[in-house]
Each structure stands twice: as structure tokens, then as C-alpha cells.
Scaffold this motif. Structure first.
Motif, PDB file in Angstrom:
ATOM      1  N   VAL A   1       0.879  -1.173   0.000  1.00 33.12           N
ATOM      2  CA  VAL A   1       0.000   0.000   0.000  1.00 33.12           C
ATOM      3  C   VAL A   1       0.913   1.219   0.000  1.00 33.12           C
ATOM      4  CG1 VAL A   1      -1.784   1.291   1.228  1.00 33.12           C
ATOM      5  CG2 VAL A   1      -1.862  -1.222   1.166  1.00 33.12           C
ATOM      6  N   ILE A   2       0.681   2.092  -0.972  1.00 36.28           N
ATOM      7  CA  ILE A   2       1.543   3.251  -1.191  1.00 36.28           C
ATOM      8  C   ILE A   2       0.730   4.520  -0.994  1.00 36.28           C
ATOM      9  CG2 ILE A   2       2.986   4.404  -2.919  1.00 36.28           C
ATOM     10  CD1 ILE A   2       3.126   1.342  -4.060  1.00 36.28           C
ATOM     11  N   ASP A   3       1.276   5.448  -0.220  1.00 38.93           N
ATOM     12  CA  ASP A   3       0.566   6.696   0.056  1.00 38.93           C
ATOM     13  C   ASP A   3       0.749   7.689  -1.097  1.00 38.93           C
ATOM     14  OD1 ASP A   3       3.022   8.085   0.398  1.00 38.93           O
ATOM     15  OD2 ASP A   3       2.915   7.992   2.578  1.00 38.93           O
ATOM     16  N   PRO A   4       0.043   8.811  -1.077  1.00 35.87           N
ATOM     17  CA  PRO A   4       0.140   9.772  -2.185  1.00 35.87           C
ATOM     18  C   PRO A   4       1.536  10.354  -2.404  1.00 35.87           C
ATOM     19  CG  PRO A   4      -1.867  10.154  -0.950  1.00 35.87           C
ATOM     20  CD  PRO A   4      -1.059   9.150  -0.161  1.00 35.87           C
ATOM     21  N   ALA A   5       2.396  10.308  -1.405  1.00 39.44           N
ATOM     22  CA  ALA A   5       3.769  10.788  -1.568  1.00 39.44           C
ATOM     23  C   ALA A   5       4.659   9.747  -2.254  1.00 39.44           C
ATOM     24  CB  ALA A   5       4.359  11.166  -0.209  1.00 39.44           C
ATOM     25  N   GLY A   6       4.097   8.568  -2.537  1.00 42.19           N
ATOM     26  CA  GLY A   6       4.872   7.498  -3.172  1.00 42.19           C
ATOM     27  C   GLY A   6       5.663   6.662  -2.194  1.00 42.19           C
ATOM     28  N   LYS A   7       5.284   6.716  -0.906  1.00 43.79           N
ATOM     29  CA  LYS A   7       5.979   5.942   0.120  1.00 43.79           C
ATOM     30  C   LYS A   7       5.158   4.723   0.519  1.00 43.79           C
ATOM     31  CE  LYS A   7       8.887   9.523   1.790  1.00 43.79           C
ATOM     32  NZ  LYS A   7       9.563  10.110   2.913  1.00 43.79           N
TER      33      LYS A   7
ATOM     34  N   GLN B   1      -5.030   5.178   5.793  1.00 43.84           N
ATOM     35  CA  GLN B   1      -5.529   6.509   5.448  1.00 43.84           C
ATOM     36  C   GLN B   1      -5.912   7.287   6.704  1.00 43.84           C
ATOM     37  OE1 GLN B   1      -8.638   5.590   2.575  1.00 43.84           O
ATOM     38  NE2 GLN B   1      -7.236   5.991   0.872  1.00 43.84           N
ATOM     39  N   TYR B   2      -6.514   6.612   7.671  1.00 37.66           N
ATOM     40  CA  TYR B   2      -6.913   7.278   8.910  1.00 37.66           C
ATOM     41  C   TYR B   2      -5.682   7.806   9.646  1.00 37.66           C
ATOM     42  CZ  TYR B   2      -9.143   8.431  13.279  1.00 37.66           C
ATOM     43  OH  TYR B   2      -9.581   9.129  14.374  1.00 37.66           O
ATOM     44  N   VAL B   3      -4.685   6.954   9.829  1.00 38.86           N
ATOM     45  CA  VAL B   3      -3.473   7.342  10.541  1.00 38.86           C
ATOM     46  C   VAL B   3      -2.781   8.510   9.820  1.00 38.86           C
ATOM     47  CG1 VAL B   3      -1.150   6.539  11.196  1.00 38.86           C
ATOM     48  CG2 VAL B   3      -3.152   5.123  11.676  1.00 38.86           C
ATOM     49  N   ALA B   4      -2.791   8.477   8.488  1.00 38.90           N
ATOM     50  CA  ALA B   4      -2.146   9.541   7.709  1.00 38.90           C
ATOM     51  C   ALA B   4      -2.836  10.896   7.913  1.00 38.90           C
ATOM     52  CB  ALA B   4      -2.132   9.178   6.229  1.00 38.90           C
ATOM     53  N   THR B   5      -4.136  10.874   8.149  1.00 38.28           N
ATOM     54  CA  THR B   5      -4.879  12.135   8.284  1.00 38.28           C
ATOM     55  C   THR B   5      -5.174  12.514   9.732  1.00 38.28           C
ATOM     56  OG1 THR B   5      -6.989  10.980   7.974  1.00 38.28           O
ATOM     57  CG2 THR B   5      -5.952  11.942   6.004  1.00 38.28           C
ATOM     58  N   HIS B   6      -4.753  11.677  10.675  1.00 39.40           N
ATOM     59  CA  HIS B   6      -4.972  11.942  12.101  1.00 39.40           C
ATOM     60  C   HIS B   6      -3.671  11.752  12.873  1.00 39.40           C
ATOM     61  CE1 HIS B   6      -9.051  11.134  10.623  1.00 39.40           C
ATOM     62  NE2 HIS B   6      -9.455  11.929  11.603  1.00 39.40           N
TER      63      HIS B   6
END
Length: 187
Positions: A124-130, A156-161
């Protein structure tokens, strides 16, 4: 060394998407959430069950803004032939990437060198490509798209919280944890 929080390495490959051949690069994995789903080979046994499960849940991934890229060391031509002949694979609307040079499989460290195929790897890759999630399973163990959806929602939750984490079996809408001195020894 773990691939967690590392940036996706450069690659370029041919793929099948919606009946057309397209080029896919590492740039496609940036700017949105992505799942890169490696499987050993086309025309096999566990693989079509996994890919069909992803196809059946693809709309749910898209609602989350997640694009799916399945990858095997087969060519995009083999993907097309399999797509046209298998009822399970015919359902696929996401991108099927060919990796006959093994570059992508090497980049994600899933290549079984002596067999020339990839392990069952999920990234699973985040929007930053990580890379935020890595899961590798043995060849005979199929994966579950609904469990993958749960993990993507948690990422996604952890990334935004910031400052919150998702405990075991966490599902969307459930209580999270805020790690602090107050929680030490109380969980």
C-alpha cells in the motif's frame, strides 16, 4: 532492510487496463493511494481467485481514492489472453502490469530469482509514493480483498490523524488510540 516508508523506485512497464495497452511508471503511484498486488503467474490456480476478489471489491477501493495495480512477471500480452479467456479475470477493471524484465519485482523485493516469478506481495503506497504496508505470503495462501480494504482505511486514517493509531481489528468509525504516557501499562 524494511521497505516501510521508503519511496517507490523508478520503473516503466506495459500494462492492460480496460482492454487497452498502456504504459505505467512509478509516477502513476504518486498523488493518490495505490495498491501494488504481486502474484506469481497468469493461468494459475490461486491467482485468479485473488484477482477476482479484488475485482469484486474494486469499486470500494475507488471510493477511497485507491488505484490497484496487479503485477506478475508475465507480459501484458499474456494478461490480455488471460483476461479474454478466464471468467474470473474478465471481471478485472484495474490495471494489470507486465513485469517480464523483473525490474518491478526486484524493486519491491518479491522476485523469486530461480523461478522467475514474484511472491504474493501486497504493498500500500501513500500519495507521496511511500510504502505504508507490506505483506508477503507463501504461494499457496490467497489474500482477502476485504481485509486489504480494512488495512487501507487504517493507513488513510493514521495519515490524516497525526497522533492517533489504529488498534488490532480496527474498523472505520471505531475508537482509535492516542499513544501517551497515560496509556503505558493500561492496555
Amino acid at each position: 532492510m524494511s521497505l516501510i516508508n521508503t519511496e517507490v523506485k523508478p520503473f516503466k512497464a506495459q500494462a492492460l487496463k480496460a482492454g487497452n495497452f498502456i504504459e505505467v511508471t512509478d509516477a502513476n503511484l504518486k498523488g493518490k493511494w495505490s495498491v501494488v498486488f504481486f502474484y506469481p503467474a497468469d493461468f494459475t490456480f490461486v491467482c485468479p481467485t485473488e484477482l477476482e476478489d479484488l475485482a469484486d471489491n474494486y469499486a470500494e477501493f475507488q471510493k477511497l481514492g485507491v488505484e490497484i495495480y496487479s503485477v506478475s512477471t508475465d507480459t501484458h500480452f499474456a494478461h490480455k489472453a488471460w483476461h479474454d479467456t478466464s471468467d474470473a479475470v474478465k471481471k478485472i477493471q484495474y490495471t494489470m502490469v507486465g513485469d517480464p524484465t523483473h525490474q518491478i519485482s526486484k524493486n519491491f523485493e518479491v522476485l523469486i530469482e530461480d523461478a522467475g516469478i514474484a511472491d504474493r506481495g501486497t504493498f500500500v503506497i501513500d500519495p507521496a509514493g511511500k510504502i505504508q504496508i507490506v505483506e508477503i505470503t507463501a504461494g499457496g495462501i490467497g489474500r482477502d480483498a476485504k481485509e486489504l480494504l480494512r488495512k487501507v482505511k487504517a493507513a488513510q486514517y493514521v495519515a490524516t490523524h497525526p497522533g492517533e493509531v489504529c488498534p488490532a481489528k480496527w474498523k472505520e468509525g471505531e475508537k482509535t488510540l492516542a499513544p501517551s504516557l497515560d496509556l503505558v501499562g493500561k492496555i
